[in-house]
Design a protein around this motif. Structure first.
Motif, short mmCIF file in Angstrom:
data_model
loop_
_atom_site.label_atom_id
_atom_site.label_comp_id
_atom_site.label_asym_id
_atom_site.label_seq_id
_atom_site.Cartn_x
_atom_site.Cartn_y
_atom_site.Cartn_z
N ASP A 395 0.85 -1.19 0.00
CA ASP A 395 0.00 0.00 0.00
C ASP A 395 0.89 1.24 0.00
O ASP A 395 1.64 1.48 0.95
CB ASP A 395 -0.89 -0.03 1.25
CG ASP A 395 -1.84 1.16 1.32
OD1 ASP A 395 -1.95 1.90 0.32
OD2 ASP A 395 -2.47 1.35 2.38
N ASP A 396 0.78 2.03 -1.07
CA ASP A 396 1.60 3.25 -1.16
C ASP A 396 0.85 4.48 -0.67
O ASP A 396 1.33 5.61 -0.81
CB ASP A 396 2.08 3.46 -2.60
CG ASP A 396 0.94 3.66 -3.59
OD1 ASP A 396 -0.24 3.76 -3.14
OD2 ASP A 396 1.19 3.69 -4.81
N GLY A 397 -0.33 4.28 -0.09
CA GLY A 397 -1.09 5.39 0.47
C GLY A 397 -2.02 6.08 -0.50
O GLY A 397 -2.76 6.98 -0.11
N GLU A 403 -8.29 1.09 -3.09
CA GLU A 403 -9.31 0.37 -3.84
C GLU A 403 -8.83 -1.02 -4.23
O GLU A 403 -9.59 -1.99 -4.19
CB GLU A 403 -9.68 1.18 -5.11
CG GLU A 403 -10.75 0.54 -5.98
CD GLU A 403 -12.09 0.36 -5.28
OE1 GLU A 403 -12.95 -0.34 -5.85
OE2 GLU A 403 -12.28 0.92 -4.19
N ALA A 404 -7.56 -1.14 -4.58
CA ALA A 404 -6.99 -2.45 -4.93
C ALA A 404 -7.02 -3.39 -3.73
O ALA A 404 -7.33 -4.58 -3.86
CB ALA A 404 -5.57 -2.27 -5.44
N LYS A 421 -3.54 -8.98 4.45
CA LYS A 421 -3.14 -7.83 5.25
C LYS A 421 -2.38 -6.83 4.39
O LYS A 421 -1.80 -7.18 3.36
CB LYS A 421 -2.22 -8.28 6.40
CG LYS A 421 -2.83 -9.30 7.36
CD LYS A 421 -3.78 -8.64 8.33
CE LYS A 421 -4.25 -9.63 9.40
NZ LYS A 421 -5.21 -9.00 10.34
N LYS A 422 -2.38 -5.58 4.85
CA LYS A 422 -1.49 -4.61 4.20
C LYS A 422 -0.06 -4.94 4.58
O LYS A 422 0.25 -5.17 5.75
CB LYS A 422 -1.87 -3.19 4.63
CG LYS A 422 -3.22 -2.74 4.07
CD LYS A 422 -3.53 -1.28 4.41
CE LYS A 422 -4.88 -0.87 3.80
NZ LYS A 422 -5.22 0.54 4.09
N ALA A 423 0.79 -5.01 3.58
CA ALA A 423 2.16 -5.52 3.77
C ALA A 423 2.99 -4.62 4.69
O ALA A 423 3.02 -3.40 4.53
CB ALA A 423 2.84 -5.67 2.42
#
Length: 473
Positions: A395-397, A403-404, A421-423
């Motif tokens: 997640d790059d914010g 949405e992805a 989970k968000k990595a």
């Protein structure tokens, strides 16, 4: 015995249509429905119309709607009770009404049954013949104006029937006997039990049936061998339960009321009312005898040497049932796994164990029940064995990344043992990222690069990637 057999002819088709929706999808092609229900097209159309009316009358928010003339769509509100809806059909069925009348009356004539149901005596004779064919599996019959057969089987049959179909709120109004409620409180206090609402309701119903039947019997008979009776009579839980029940039954000046303690003891076992962690389990030779056989069955199903005791209560209930009870009411067409479909050799071995060590007199319905039960054990055991697959999403914010992440989590939500989970800085089985992402700071086994389009194609590709890792684990 299938509950569907008690319904009137037209209602059977409607319930089959409704049941097919519950097991398939919200929207179904009418041609597919016609193929599955196996009735003429005009009959199907008539049944669809009648089912639609019944749904709307039961709940104004429920509906069955035609879409583009080729499809049907079922709408059920969140508060919709399937059990209560099906009961509206059952209480209209002549066979069910006859069974209820037979239960409520000590002796009942054909003439009275005909007058109560506004049909001819010839119709009553025909329906009773069909009912007796259904009851044959349970070892009971309606003869000479009353039920005949083992009292244990009669009480079991009516408990299964009423517990399976009568709505909760109706049971609450039917069973208001203060003496029975006091008896349940004594049992809870004596054995340090705490029944759930459902368990308390089962107890109320079971004791209500027992009390109702006390005046109806003549000379009670056991269908239980003397060896097993002696084993039960040595059981500490049975001995205390017998004393409690004797005080309750002292008001009835009837012979054979002691038999009810045996019936109630078996009820506690078959309905899972006796906690596995209680001393009554550990100290009971009767229960330990069955647990040794349950272990053999479990090992045959799972191929595991170590016995997972979380299945013990479930197996004990079903195996005690087939030893002491005849017949089984099936309330719907089960759509679950059968062990005979998964591993026919294991099912054959289980059948051999059952026939050798438990009972050779197992009905077809009971074999079906065991087949479903063993299939459920196989399925749950294998799912428990499956290791967790941890999926990390970079997640790059950005809003696109948010949405992805939603899309990925939703796509993989139906896959068991997959956690999304968000990595962060931890090891992942699968790392999902955009093509431009720098992956050097992440720890992962495999990487998945998004196409950039959150489409059905991407969803299918994601599932295949996750499935491949599950297979490797």
């Amino acid at each position: 015995m299938r509950l569907l057999n008690l319904l009137d002819k037209d209602h059977k088709v409607q319930v089959r249509i409704f049941d097919y929706f519950l097991k398939k999808e919200r929207t179904i092609k009418i041609k597919e429905l016609n193929d599955q229900i196996d009735v003429s097209y005009p009959t199907l159309q008539k049944s669809i119309t009648a089912l639609t009316v019944a749904l709307r009358e039961f709940d104004i928010e429920a509906d069955l709607v035609k879409k583009n003339s080729d499809y049907l769509q079922l709408f059920l509100p969140n508060h919709f009770s399937v059990k209560n809806f099906l009961y509206t059909y059952l209480k209209q069925a002549l066979d069910y009404k006859l069974l209820v009348s037979i239960f409520q009356e000590k002796v009942i004539s054909i003439t009275k049954l005909a007058l109560e149901n506004n049909v001819s005596e010839a119709s009553i004779f025909r329906r009773l013949k069909v009912i007796n064919q259904l009851l044959e599996e349970f070892g009971i019959q309606f003869k000479n104006k009353k039920l005949t057969g083992s009292e244990l089987q009669i009480q079991l049959f009516y408990f299964q029937l009423f517990n399976g179909v009568i709505p909760t709120e109706r049971l609450d109004t039917l069973i208001t006997n203060t003496a029975i409620k006091n008896l349940i409180n004594v049992i809870e206090n004596q054995f340090q039990l705490q029944f759930t609402k459902k368990q308390e309701q089962m107890m109320l119903l079971r004791l209500h049936i027992m009390q109702r039947r006390l005046d109806y019997r003549q000379i009670p008979k056991y269908d239980i061998s003397q060896d097993i009776l002696q084993q039960i009579e040595k059981d500490g839980f049975y001995q205390e339960l017998k004393n409690i029940l004797a005080r309750f039954l002292s008001r009835f000046a009837l012979s054979g009321t002691n038999y009810e303690a045996i019936y109630l003891y078996l009820f506690f076992i078959t309905e899972g009312l006796l906690p596995q962690e209680s001393k009554w389990w550990i100290e009971s030779p009767f229960i330990q005898y069955f647990l040794a056989i349950d272990k053999k069955i479990y090992q045959t199903i799972t191929k595991e040497i170590e016995y997972d005791k979380t299945f013990a209560t479930f197996l004990l209930q079903n195996h005690v049932k087939i030893v002491f009870y005849k017949g089984e009411i099936s309330f719907n067409e089960e759509d679950t796994l059968l062990l005979s479909d998964i591993d026919v050799q294991a099912m054959d071995q289980c059948m051999s164990i059952v026939e050798k060590e438990l009972s050779r007199k197992v009905s077809h319905s009971q074999w079906e029940m065991l087949d479903h039960s063993y299939g459920l054990i196989w399925d749950i055991h294998h799912r428990r064995q499956q290791k967790e697959v941890l999926v990390g999403v970079v997640d790059d914010g950005s809003l696109q990344a948010e949405e992805a992440f939603r899309f990925i989590k939703q796509t993989l939500a139906s896959m068991p043992h997959v956690t999304v989970k968000k990595a962060k800085k931890r090891a992942y089985d699968l790392l999902i990222a955009a093509v431009y992402t720098d992956l050097q700071e992440f720890d992962y086994q495999k990487v998945y690069l998004l196409t950039g389009v959150l489409s059905p194609f991407e969803a299918e590709r994601l599932k295949q990637a996750a499935a491949a890792i599950i297979k490797e684990k």
